[in-house]
Every structure is written in C-alpha cells, then in structure tokens.
Design an enzyme around this catalytic site. Structure first.
Site, short mmCIF file in Angstrom:
data_model
loop_
_atom_site.label_atom_id
_atom_site.label_comp_id
_atom_site.label_asym_id
_atom_site.label_seq_id
_atom_site.Cartn_x
_atom_site.Cartn_y
_atom_site.Cartn_z
N GLU A 117 0.84 -1.20 0.00
CA GLU A 117 0.00 0.00 0.00
C GLU A 117 0.87 1.25 0.00
O GLU A 117 1.55 1.55 0.99
CB GLU A 117 -0.92 0.03 1.23
CG GLU A 117 -1.85 1.22 1.22
CD GLU A 117 -2.68 1.36 2.48
OE1 GLU A 117 -3.28 2.43 2.68
OE2 GLU A 117 -2.75 0.40 3.26
N ASP B 181 2.02 -13.92 13.37
CA ASP B 181 0.81 -14.51 12.78
C ASP B 181 -0.08 -13.36 12.30
O ASP B 181 -0.74 -12.69 13.09
CB ASP B 181 0.09 -15.35 13.83
CG ASP B 181 -1.09 -16.13 13.25
OD1 ASP B 181 -1.58 -15.75 12.17
OD2 ASP B 181 -1.53 -17.10 13.89
N HIS C 33 -2.22 10.20 -0.87
CA HIS C 33 -2.41 8.94 -1.58
C HIS C 33 -2.32 9.14 -3.09
O HIS C 33 -1.76 8.30 -3.81
CB HIS C 33 -3.76 8.31 -1.21
CG HIS C 33 -3.75 7.62 0.10
ND1 HIS C 33 -3.78 8.30 1.30
CD2 HIS C 33 -3.67 6.30 0.43
CE1 HIS C 33 -3.75 7.43 2.30
NE2 HIS C 33 -3.67 6.22 1.81
#
Length: 420
Positions: free
Chosen positions: A118, A323, A414
């Site tokens: 991302e 995990d 972004h």
C-alpha cells in the site's frame, strides 16, 4: 421519484439471465467427477514433493517467480511453517523512523521494518515516527500479558454444571502441573469460570515467555482438557477444546479491560509548534477530530476507537514473522487526543491484544529474522520490547493520519504516492 419496481429492476440479478431452470440447476448442482488438479499426498517439503507440485503448476505460471534459487536453497527451513510448499511471495519492505521509545522494555531509537503493497503507508508512519522523536520520544508501558484458551462443557442441568464448577475450583494446582508438562516456557497463570445456564466455559490464561504462544497454549490446554474429561465427577454430555470465548483471531470487547497477548499503553505530548511544523494543523483541530470520530465509532458499533492500527500491525507482523491473522484481534484498542493546559497536544494509545513474539512461529525464518534484527529484537528476552514498539508505531500512525485529515492532505498524499 422512481417507482419501487423500477428501482428493483435496476439491480443486477440472477433473474435477469436468460438461463432456463434446467441450465441453472446444472450449473449450481454438485459435481462428483475426479478433480483434474490434485496435490501430492505428502504435505512436507522434500525435493521430490516440490518437483511433483510444480509438474501441475508450471503450465499456469512462471515457476521462478515463486521458487527462485534462493528460496529453493532455503526450502527445508520452512518445514515447521507451511504445508504443500511451492515457494515464497516477495513483498516490498520499507523502514519507518527513527522512532524514539522511552519504555519499560523498549528504550532506544528504532528503525521499524514494514512489509506492505500500500503506497503512502510507510511514508505516513515515517512522518509520525519522526514527529514523536522530535518531541523527545513516546513513553510506553507493558501493563499485562496472557494468552487464553477456553474449553466449554455442557451438562444436563444447571445443578450438574454447579457440581462441576465446585470440583474445578479445587483443581488449579493439578491443572497447572498437567499443563506445564507440555512446555518449558508456558506457565498457567490463571483460570476464570463463566457459567451460562448448563454450559461452563473455563478460561485458561498462560504466560508464554517470548513466544506469541497460540500453539503452546492450545497444546497445554488440550492436556488439561483431557485430564478433566477423565477425572471430573460429573460427565459432560458435550465438550470442546475451545468455546470461542478466547477471542482468538476475532475482535472482541472483553480484552479492552483485560488482555490477550500483551497489553501496552503509550503516550506522547506534542508542542503546538511541532504539530504545526510536522502536521500543518493545530492541537485543537486534532482533538476535535478525535471527539467526532469517537462518536462515529460508537454509531458504527466499533470495538474501541482508532484510526488504523491494522495498517501498522499487518505490515509489522508480516515483516517480522508474526501470525498476520492475529491483526483481527490485535487491531482493537483506544486512541485518545486532547489539548492540555499549555495548549499542547496529548495523545495516547492502548492496545490490549498485541499477539507478538520474538521466538517460534515465523520469527526464525531468514527474511523475518533480518527484520527483527534491524530493531535488535530477535530471540529470547525481546518480546515485551517488541510489543512496546508495536504500540508506539500505532501511535505514530494515529498522529500522522489524524494530522492528514485535519490538514486536508489525506487524499492528496495517496494521490501523490500511489499514482506517481
């Protein structure tokens, strides 16, 4: 105003297809012919089994994208981590920092590795980390730790459940002894009892040392579970190793006041000038944003209040061999921002579900160990520090994203970084 019928017709639907009933039934019915694609019977990593798997896959994709020479050389290292191995997936890793932490266990400047696809994510955490460091660092405190597994037992009546519980409360020392025969690191720390009608849930809480501990706790609890089935004076009509009360890999409200994994709180105070310089907004706006989005979280039924803990934790967990599925529970917590008497910004985070470890699991694999080594947090004695780093990383991300919203830079960042 459109008619209701025309509104319904505008939606795509299976009823818009021209398939007749027989065709639809044929499409959706079970098919029992032998699969054309089959796995090797053995799930283990051997040169022969890898070759057999790629006999089936080589026509579908480029083998070397998953099974490059270095991966093949290291293949046997993955035997305790995966079944039906075919290769590795490469993710870009960036570093954010320096992030200064003044913690009980983490007390240093850290460069934090983050694995993500991302755009803008690492840049955001880097900005927040540098802001915290400019303010003298974040204070961090590990408050509590414990990993749970919760067997459930069903009886005919409430009276039978009560007799079972009366026996259980006398067995703590026996349970502890039985559980700890399975592990040299795990320690049974506490047992809580929850009665729901004729069902009894036992909450076994363990300290797991420097391991994240899910497997350790499952194996230890399983030993106690079978001891109970063999020795309990009242035989349950049904029993299961876990009754879904532990919150394992699921967001849950219980741990906001308790713990699963490691519970950490972290804080920082930012002067008004630092907020203006680094975030291009002011403490009042950030505190107001926090108030309004807390209401939004309540309206949406959220557990806790935060902007995006999951971004930090997913990237950190993947990079460091944790995990990754535990992000579901670890990303629960509370962010709070307020303006103090001097007009400065006080910000804090509390994360009660940090499932992290520095031994076991994927932490010893080559790339993941390298990421832990960057922070000096690989191996025994480092898990508590890693939890404090994770919390401070989340704090950095909260400051950065809230600042971006307040300065109206969120979309622009972004667009700039993801659409170069």
């Amino acid at each position: 105003m459109p008619k209701l019928s025309s509104f319904h017709r505008s939606r795509p639907s299976i009823f818009d297809t021209e398939s007749n009933g027989d065709e639809l039934e044929q499409l959706l019915s079970p098919h029992f012919e032998r699969p054309s694609l089959r796995l090797t019977p053995s799930p283990y990593i051997t040169e022969k089994s890898i070759a057999k798997r790629w006999d089936k896959l080589s026509d579908l994709t480029d083998k070397e994208q998953l099974l490059d020479p270095q991966t093949l050389d290291n293949a046997t290292l993955y035997n305790k981590n995966i079944e039906h191995f075919i290769g590795t997936v490469k993710l870009p890793v960036g570093v954010a920092g320096p992030l200064r932490i003044n913690g009980l266990h983490a007390n240093n400047d850290f460069l934090v590795p983050l694995a993500t696809t991302e755009a803008a994510l690492v840049a955001s955490y880097n900005r927040g980390a540098q802001l915290i460091t400019a303010a003298g660092g974040a204070s961090a405190m590990l408050i509590n730790e414990g990993v749970t597994r919760t067997p459930v037992f069903a009886f005919q009546t409430l009276a039978e459940a009560g007799q079972f519980v009366a026996w259980v409360v006398t067995q703590y020392d026996h349970f502890k002894q039985v559980a700890e025969t399975t592990t040299s690191h795990g320690k049974l720390h506490d047992i809580n009892i929850n009665i729901e009608g004729n069902h009894v849930y036992l909450v076994f809480e363990f300290h797991t040392g420097d391991a994240s501990g899910q497997n350790m706790v499952t194996i230890a609890t399983n030993e106690v579970y079978h001891y109970i089935l063999e020795h309990a004076p009242i035989e349950p009509k049904n029993a299961f190793l876990d009754g879904n009360l532990s919150g394992d890999k699921k967001p849950n409200a219980h741990t906001l006041r308790h713990v699963r994994g490691k519970k950490v709180t972290a804080e920082v105070t930012l002067s008004k000038s630092l907020v203006e310089k680094h975030l291009h907004t002011n403490p009042e706006q950030m505190a107001k944003f926090g108030q309004m989005t807390t209401t939004g979280a309540a309206l949406s039924g959220g557990i806790g209040v935060n902007a995006h803990y999951a971004n930090a934790l997913a990237a950190l967990y993947i990079a460091c061999g944790q995990d990754a599925a535990c992000v579901a529970e670890s990303a629960v917590g509370i962010t709070r921002m307020e303006v103090n008497a001097k007009g400065d910004l006080y910000a804090c985070v509390t994360l009660p579900n940090l499932m992290v470890g520095t031994v076991g699991g994927g932490t010893g694999l080559p790339s993941q160990k390298s990421c832990l080594d960057i922070m000096g947090l690989s191996g025994t004695g480092k898990a508590k520090a890693l939890a404090e780093v994770a919390a401070c990383l989340c704090l950095a991300g909260e400051l950065s994203i809230v600042g971006a919203f307040c300065a109206d830079h969120f979309s622009r960042a972004h667009q700039k970084l993801a659409r170069k």
